[in-house]
Design an enzyme around this catalytic site. Structure first.
Site, PDB file in Angstrom:
ATOM      1  CG  ASP A  36      -3.802   2.308   4.726  1.00 22.99           C
ATOM      2  OD1 ASP A  36      -4.474   2.369   5.773  1.00 22.99           O
ATOM      3  OD2 ASP A  36      -3.730   3.247   3.911  1.00 22.99           O
ATOM      4  CG  ASP A  62      -2.027   1.067   1.039  1.00 23.42           C
ATOM      5  OD1 ASP A  62      -3.073   0.750   0.449  1.00 23.42           O
ATOM      6  OD2 ASP A  62      -1.820   2.208   1.487  1.00 23.42           O
ATOM      7  CG  HIS A  82      -5.314   7.817   4.350  1.00 22.28           C
ATOM      8  ND1 HIS A  82      -5.638   7.282   3.120  1.00 22.28           N
ATOM      9  CD2 HIS A  82      -6.463   8.327   4.864  1.00 22.28           C
ATOM     10  CE1 HIS A  82      -6.925   7.475   2.891  1.00 22.28           C
ATOM     11  NE2 HIS A  82      -7.450   8.097   3.933  1.00 22.28           N
ATOM     12  CG  ASP A  88      -1.607   0.900  -3.818  1.00 23.06           C
ATOM     13  OD1 ASP A  88      -0.965   1.579  -3.000  1.00 23.06           O
ATOM     14  OD2 ASP A  88      -2.815   0.619  -3.674  1.00 23.06           O
ATOM     15  CD  GLU A 100      -0.430   6.156   2.062  1.00 23.56           C
ATOM     16  OE1 GLU A 100      -0.924   7.214   1.593  1.00 23.56           O
ATOM     17  OE2 GLU A 100      -1.104   5.146   2.305  1.00 23.56           O
TER      18      GLU A 100
END
Length: 288
Positions: free
Chosen positions: A261, A95, A256, A195, A97
């Protein structure tokens, strides 16, 4: 089989498919509380909405040889899973960011990966065996927006102290080689398509390096969840927190945060496999 809305036992002399159809029909008529009670009596996880409990029980009866064990038998029955049917040995749950701005549309933003988290989930034992976690220093837009810092919890100091993406990717691949043998197989698993199709694809293109071949075909967990539990992918709340809520599980950590996550996505996948679901690659990154 204790069902308030039907006789406690169904004759087992019919062909197996017929038996299953009788069972499924009976399960369809049961209330959520009856489904929860039935799951508990069989030693299955008894949390979740009716849409979650129903396929859990149907998959159970599909996989046991004795379709209707007595209550005494049920206590000795192992929780039925599809672990031997999973197509790979491990899932790398990712996941990312990435840099973001409140006034720039997600799809047109020149995003760069700033957090690279992976949870290694053993598809045979369902254990979260290891984690890889690193921040990445962006170079196109090196200063994080206030919106990005607030959303992700990532600080400017954390990315300033990190290596750039190409070094982190190599570090991840070295880590993976330590934890997964050459004769074992993996699939990348993500919450949805962005992603890999957006963040990883754009990052590799910007860095002028090949897209990792092991990430081109992957598990889009949101679509599998929608399929297993009959949730409309457009209308239902299929956020990570929303899926956990349907399973009657709590989100652990900070939403987040990439690593949190990824851990929660892995938790959802664990329950889906316990519910008898086979998590195959179901999406492909378009390399164009």
């Amino acid at each position: 089989m204790n069902m308030a809305m039907a006789s406690s036992r169904v004759v087992l002399s019919r062909p197996r498919d017929h038996k299953l159809s009788v069972i499924n029909g009976t399960l369809n008529k049961m209330s959520k509380e009856q489904l929860k009670r039935q799951a508990g009596e069989l030693g299955l996880h008894d949390k979740g909405t009716k849409n979650v409990l129903l396929p859990r029980l149907k998959n159970y009866y599909k996989r046991v040889k004795d379709c209707l064990p007595t209550q005494a038998d049920a206590g000795a029955a192992a929780v039925v899973t599809s672990l031997n049917e999973q197509p790979v040995d491990y899932f790398c749950v990712v996941d990312f960011e990435a840099t973001c701005w409140s006034d720039v549309p997600f799809m047109t933003a020149e995003s760069e990966i700033i957090e690279f988290p992976v949870v290694l989930l053993n598809a045979r034992t369902l254990k979260k065996e290891a984690e890889f976690h690193s921040y990445c220093r962006p170079t196109r837009n090196p200063i994080l927006s206030e919106y990005c810092r607030s959303l992700t919890g990532i600080t400017q100091a954390q990315v300033d102290a990190a290596d750039t993406f190409p070094f982190i990717l190599k570090r991840f691949e070295s880590w993976l080689a330590v934890h997964v043998r050459r004769d074992q197989t993996i699939s990348i698993a993500t919450h949805g398509p962005w992603d890999l199709q957006k963040f990883l694809f754009d990052q590799c293109k910007f860095c002028e390096q090949p897209f990792p071949p092991y990430a081109q075909h992957y598990v889009n967990m949101k679509r599998h969840f929608s399929n297993l539990y009959s949730v409309n992918i457009h209308d239902g709340d299929l956020s990570i927190a929303g899926m956990l809520s349907m399973l009657e599980l709590e989100f652990e950590g900070q939403e987040h945060s990439g690593i949190d996550d990824a851990r929660n996505i892995a938790t959802i996948m664990q329950q889906m496999m316990r519910d008898g679901y086979v998590l195959r690659n179901n999406r492909e990154v378009l390399l164009q």
